[in-house]
Scaffold this motif. Structure first.
Motif, PDB file in Angstrom:
ATOM      1  N   TRP A 196       0.826  -1.206   0.000  1.00  0.00           N
ATOM      2  CA  TRP A 196       0.000   0.000   0.000  1.00  0.00           C
ATOM      3  C   TRP A 196       0.867   1.266   0.000  1.00  0.00           C
ATOM      4  O   TRP A 196       0.590   2.215  -0.740  1.00  0.00           O
ATOM      5  CB  TRP A 196      -0.925   0.006   1.213  1.00  0.00           C
ATOM      6  CG  TRP A 196      -1.760   1.242   1.329  1.00  0.00           C
ATOM      7  CD1 TRP A 196      -1.592   2.287   2.181  1.00  0.00           C
ATOM      8  CD2 TRP A 196      -2.902   1.581   0.515  1.00  0.00           C
ATOM      9  NE1 TRP A 196      -2.542   3.252   1.967  1.00  0.00           N
ATOM     10  CE2 TRP A 196      -3.360   2.844   0.959  1.00  0.00           C
ATOM     11  CE3 TRP A 196      -3.574   0.946  -0.515  1.00  0.00           C
ATOM     12  CZ2 TRP A 196      -4.461   3.467   0.395  1.00  0.00           C
ATOM     13  CZ3 TRP A 196      -4.672   1.572  -1.089  1.00  0.00           C
ATOM     14  CH2 TRP A 196      -5.103   2.817  -0.633  1.00  0.00           C
ATOM     15  N   THR A 197       1.911   1.272   0.813  1.00  0.00           N
ATOM     16  CA  THR A 197       2.780   2.445   0.835  1.00  0.00           C
ATOM     17  C   THR A 197       3.520   2.607  -0.489  1.00  0.00           C
ATOM     18  O   THR A 197       3.771   3.734  -0.931  1.00  0.00           O
ATOM     19  CB  THR A 197       3.800   2.360   1.988  1.00  0.00           C
ATOM     20  OG1 THR A 197       4.604   1.184   1.831  1.00  0.00           O
ATOM     21  CG2 THR A 197       3.101   2.297   3.328  1.00  0.00           C
ATOM     22  N   ALA A 198       3.859   1.476  -1.138  1.00  0.00           N
ATOM     23  CA  ALA A 198       4.518   1.555  -2.446  1.00  0.00           C
ATOM     24  C   ALA A 198       3.582   2.140  -3.496  1.00  0.00           C
ATOM     25  O   ALA A 198       4.007   2.893  -4.385  1.00  0.00           O
ATOM     26  CB  ALA A 198       4.996   0.170  -2.875  1.00  0.00           C
ATOM     27  N   ARG A 199       2.296   1.811  -3.421  1.00  0.00           N
ATOM     28  CA  ARG A 199       1.316   2.361  -4.366  1.00  0.00           C
ATOM     29  C   ARG A 199       1.214   3.875  -4.229  1.00  0.00           C
ATOM     30  O   ARG A 199       0.884   4.579  -5.182  1.00  0.00           O
ATOM     31  CB  ARG A 199      -0.071   1.753  -4.125  1.00  0.00           C
ATOM     32  CG  ARG A 199      -0.222   0.320  -4.575  1.00  0.00           C
ATOM     33  CD  ARG A 199      -1.631  -0.187  -4.359  1.00  0.00           C
ATOM     34  NE  ARG A 199      -2.585   0.463  -5.262  1.00  0.00           N
ATOM     35  CZ  ARG A 199      -3.512   1.329  -4.882  1.00  0.00           C
ATOM     36  NH1 ARG A 199      -3.608   1.705  -3.616  1.00  0.00           N
ATOM     37  NH2 ARG A 199      -4.332   1.865  -5.768  1.00  0.00           N
ATOM     38  N   ARG A 200       1.494   4.372  -3.054  1.00  0.00           N
ATOM     39  CA  ARG A 200       1.388   5.805  -2.792  1.00  0.00           C
ATOM     40  C   ARG A 200       2.732   6.517  -2.918  1.00  0.00           C
ATOM     41  O   ARG A 200       2.909   7.620  -2.419  1.00  0.00           O
ATOM     42  CB  ARG A 200       0.793   6.031  -1.402  1.00  0.00           C
ATOM     43  CG  ARG A 200      -0.604   5.451  -1.259  1.00  0.00           C
ATOM     44  CD  ARG A 200      -1.142   5.596   0.159  1.00  0.00           C
ATOM     45  NE  ARG A 200      -1.286   6.986   0.540  1.00  0.00           N
ATOM     46  CZ  ARG A 200      -2.322   7.755   0.228  1.00  0.00           C
ATOM     47  NH1 ARG A 200      -3.320   7.256  -0.495  1.00  0.00           N
ATOM     48  NH2 ARG A 200      -2.384   8.997   0.627  1.00  0.00           N
ATOM     49  N   GLY A 201       3.687   5.855  -3.585  1.00  0.00           N
ATOM     50  CA  GLY A 201       4.947   6.500  -3.886  1.00  0.00           C
ATOM     51  C   GLY A 201       6.100   6.139  -2.975  1.00  0.00           C
ATOM     52  O   GLY A 201       7.213   6.625  -3.178  1.00  0.00           O
ATOM     53  N   GLY A 202       5.864   5.273  -1.976  1.00  0.00           N
ATOM     54  CA  GLY A 202       6.941   4.873  -1.094  1.00  0.00           C
ATOM     55  C   GLY A 202       7.651   3.628  -1.617  1.00  0.00           C
ATOM     56  O   GLY A 202       7.325   3.095  -2.676  1.00  0.00           O
ATOM     57  N   ALA A 203       8.628   3.176  -0.861  1.00  0.00           N
ATOM     58  CA  ALA A 203       9.344   1.959  -1.231  1.00  0.00           C
ATOM     59  C   ALA A 203       8.562   0.751  -0.748  1.00  0.00           C
ATOM     60  O   ALA A 203       7.897   0.801   0.281  1.00  0.00           O
ATOM     61  CB  ALA A 203      10.741   1.976  -0.611  1.00  0.00           C
ATOM     62  N   GLY A 204       8.635  -0.334  -1.513  1.00  0.00           N
ATOM     63  CA  GLY A 204       7.940  -1.538  -1.076  1.00  0.00           C
ATOM     64  C   GLY A 204       7.702  -2.507  -2.206  1.00  0.00           C
ATOM     65  O   GLY A 204       8.180  -2.312  -3.330  1.00  0.00           O
TER      66      GLY A 204
END
Length: 260
Positions: free
Chosen positions: A103-111
């Motif tokens: 979820w955090t990767a979808r919002r531009g974070g790493a993951g």
């Protein structure tokens, strides 16, 4: 110049070959290796939880001492597993953590991306089941015997929300503050504490919850209690991410500050 000495043109060609930029992210471990790490790590974690629970009940009838033995083994085992496998897969061992990272990767974070999510979660669930069966085998228990340990009370479900929210807050808070190097000690310590301060003894992990249905021993959970437990764990993950967003809110840069 002898035949064994490199030609100058060879040295120039070597220097001209593409080199990684300083500080560039190194290539990620192949997905098959990461899946194997998640499977083996989750299997080992469940084997530790279930096996130490069986051992504890064979050594003492005091429930408090049984829980102490179970939680102590889990703390040490989890810390070692995170230290060993963290550099390979991130040492999630937990679909709630993997979903939160996706979820955090979808919002531009790493993951992890969607493909990696689809590989990690089955690996974790399969590993959890294998770990429970392995623990039963080591102690001469039936390899598969559905647990009869009902854990459906409302206070236990609240405990799972609290345990999972705290775990997600800890992991992603460490990530936000660039202190993931402390994860082996911090995460293991949190789980050890949560064994005692939550009413549910802190499953906080959908894969481990599923795996523990396969053993009718100290650490087991009845299959009928699983859907509600997993539902509360996912709610806890959402709460944890919300807390991370509020507590570790990124401040505005000077250029974003409106002028007077």
């Amino acid at each position: 110049m002898t035949a064994t000495e490199p030609a100058a043109s060879d040295a120039i060609a070597a220097d001209a070959s593409p080199q990684p930029a300083p500080g560039a992210t190194p290539p990620r471990t192949p997905l098959v290796a990461r899946a194997a790490a998640e499977l083996v790590g989750t299997a080992a974690l469940v084997a530790i939880v279930v096996g130490s629970g069986i051992q504890a009940t064979e050594l003492t009838k005091d429930v408090g001492l049984q829980l102490l033995a179970n939680s102590t083994a889990t703390v040490f085992g989890l810390g070692v597993l995170i230290a060993l496998l963290g550099p390979v897969s991130g040492a999630h061992f937990n679909p709630a953590v993997t979903l939160a990272e996706w979820w955090t990767a979808r919002r531009g974070g790493a993951g992890v991306n969607a493909r990696e999510l689809a590989v990690y979660v089955p690996s974790q669930v399969g590993g959890a089941i294998a770990g429970a069966v392995l623990a039963d085998a080591m102690f001469g228990e039936p390899l598969v015997k559905w647990s009869t340990h009902d854990r459906s009370a409302g206070n236990l479900l609240l405990g799972e929300v609290v345990a999972t929210a705290g775990l997600i807050l800890l992991i992603f808070g460490l990530a936000r503050t660039d202190r993931l190097r402390f994860a082996p000690v911090a995460v293991a310590s949190y789980i050890g504490a949560a064994y005692w301060f939550t009413s549910s003894t802190s499953f906080a992990n959908p894969a481990v919850t599923i795996g523990r249905t396969f053993t009718d021993t100290f650490a087991g959970i009845a299959p009928g209690s699983v859907p509600a437990f997993i539902g509360m764990q996912l709610i806890g993950a959402v709460v944890g991410l919300a807390l991370v967003a509020v507590i570790f809110m990124r401040g505005k840069t000077g250029s974003e500050t409106p002028s007077a």
